[in-house]
Design an enzyme around this catalytic site. Structure first.
Site, PDB file in Angstrom:
ATOM      1  CB  ILE A   1     -35.788  18.432 -32.104  1.00 10.14           C
ATOM      2  CG1 ILE A   1     -36.101  19.673 -31.256  1.00 10.14           C
ATOM      3  CG2 ILE A   1     -37.085  17.677 -32.436  1.00 10.14           C
ATOM      4  CD1 ILE A   1     -36.923  20.719 -31.966  1.00 10.14           C
TER       5      ILE A   1
ATOM      6  CG  ASP B   1     -37.053   9.216 -33.469  1.00 12.24           C
ATOM      7  OD1 ASP B   1     -37.967   8.370 -33.398  1.00 12.24           O
ATOM      8  OD2 ASP B   1     -36.111   9.233 -32.668  1.00 12.24           O
TER       9      ASP B   1
ATOM     10  N   GLY C   1     -32.316   8.747 -33.304  1.00 13.85           N
ATOM     11  CA  GLY C   1     -33.280   9.697 -33.832  1.00 13.85           C
ATOM     12  C   GLY C   1     -32.913  10.272 -35.179  1.00 13.85           C
TER      13      GLY C   1
ATOM     14  CB  THR D   1     -38.015   6.586 -27.082  1.00 14.37           C
ATOM     15  OG1 THR D   1     -37.022   7.570 -27.312  1.00 14.37           O
ATOM     16  CG2 THR D   1     -39.346   7.049 -27.635  1.00 14.37           C
TER      17      THR D   1
ATOM     18  CB  THR E   1     -37.587   3.330 -29.926  1.00 18.42           C
ATOM     19  OG1 THR E   1     -36.523   3.441 -28.968  1.00 18.42           O
ATOM     20  CG2 THR E   1     -37.734   1.845 -30.284  1.00 18.42           C
TER      21      THR E   1
END
Length: 375
Positions: free
Chosen positions: A274, A276, A298, A245, A295
């Site tokens: 999905i 974080d 998640g 990320t 990061t």
């Protein structure tokens, strides 16, 4: 009070990441940092700076966002991003994107031009077209490297779910501050560390001598100069988990904070998962006191509401920015692995992580400057 800025390229770094890849990541972070500093010196608002820098990261395949995004189990791209303006207490988020060139800009459009906070999948794509954002073919985001990583992950039925490295005494350590890596040999039981060191990816002839007849899974193999055996994580080489990320946090000279985070998600993830990054209060958060971008794992970051907790510790307990970051990383993540960057409205900058490393760069108006990967 002055401006401050931090940018990250993700937590959870292969300790044996080649020096050229380390330098490539640092160069990109430094480029973004300089871009952000120039914008702040020109009095560009914080919310514009975070969008600018994350767009820059999304267009470069070095990290896992935009071009170069991780592929799902179906081989598809499902990108997500979020942005928050702490001064106005406004935010926007998107998930499940496969054709929007810059997800972070669509997240900002959700914030600015819709009555909603979060749009996902078909609805987000339809909104993107209605807003006239740049659309590209899905193939733009897919790299040969990520195709290979997906195949490796599938071969061991693994996803990039955690960032744990081997913790036994035989595990290879992370590079030190000079970028030196332990030399290693392999036997049937795994990796064994020597006391010697590897510098710039090459072993001296003296160091090569103990490695001439290594064993891997019981079979003899040649140990070539400059080659290190790979870490195994979840049954696959750790380097398939390498990209991560991206995020940026900024406080401008007016004391206004903003945060932005963008990702391609997990390699070999279930379609529809999905993480974080688009969740306000978890992967992204900003208010009048601070801005945070997280990061790592998640699911753990969501459970710990990492972003909001940093702000809450400052607001309700009176902790400093760094104290709040340290508490969240050490206490709130529990057994989760991750990291975060943060700035405060008074111009402080902080970073923390409990992984092997985190790609990061930060600067303040007072002269603090850092570009790093390891502790």
């Amino acid at each position: 009070m002055g401006w401050a800025i931090a940018v990250h390229g993700g937590a959870g770094v292969d300790p044996c990441l080649p020096m050229e890849r380390q330098q490539e990541a640092k160069d990109l972070l430094l480029h973004c940092l300089n871009l952000g500093v120039s914008a702040l010196k020109a009095s560009v608002p914080a919310i514009d700076v975070v969008e600018l820098l994350v767009r820059e990261l999304e267009t470069n395949p070095v990290f896992n966002s935009g071009r170069g995004s991780a592929l799902s189990a179906k081989g598809t791209v499902e990108m997500e991003a979020s942005i928050m303006d702490g001064f106005r207490n406004k935010c926007g988020a998107v998930s499940g994107l496969s054709t929007v060139k810059n997800p972070i800009s669509l997240a900002r459009l959700v914030m600015e031009r819709s009555p909603h906070v979060y749009l996902a999948f078909n609805g987000a794509e339809e909104f993107a077209r209605a807003q006239g954002v740049e659309i590209v073919d899905t193939s733009y985001f897919i790299t040969a490297e990520n195709k290979e990583r997906l195949e490796q992950a599938k071969s061991v039925n693994s996803i990039q779910f955690d960032y744990r490295l081997p913790e036994s005494d035989d595990a290879v350590g992370k590079p030190n501050e000079n970028g030196l890596l332990p030399t290693v040999k392999i036997h049937a039981k795994g990796i064994v560390a020597f006391d010697k060191i590897l510098q710039n990816g090459e072993l001296s002839q003296k160091e090569l001598s103990p490695l001439e007849s290594c064993m891997q899974n019981g079979d003899k193999m040649a140990c070539r100069k400059g080659m290190l055996p790979e870490f195994q994580m979840n049954g696959a080489p750790i380097n398939i988990y390498e990209p991560e990320t991206v995020g940026c946090v900024v406080v401008d000279s007016e004391g206004h904070c903003a945060s932005a985070t963008s990702t391609g998600g997990l390699i070999n993830k279930m379609s529809g998962r999905i993480g974080d990054s688009p969740i306000i209060g978890a992967g992204t958060y900003a208010n009048g006191l601070c801005a945070v971008s997280a990061t790592g794992e998640g699911e753990a970051i969501i459970r710990a509401t990492v972003g909001r907790d940093v702000a809450a510790l400052m607001e309700y307990k009176g902790l400093s920015l760094q104290e709040s970051v340290d508490f969240v990383i050490n206490k709130r993540l529990e057994d989760g692995k991750g990291g975060l960057i943060a700035v405060s409205s008074n111009g402080d900058v902080a970073a923390g992580f409990n992984t092997s490393g985190m790609f990061r760069a930060c600067a303040t108006e007072e002269g603090y400057f850092e570009v790093g990967i390891w502790q």
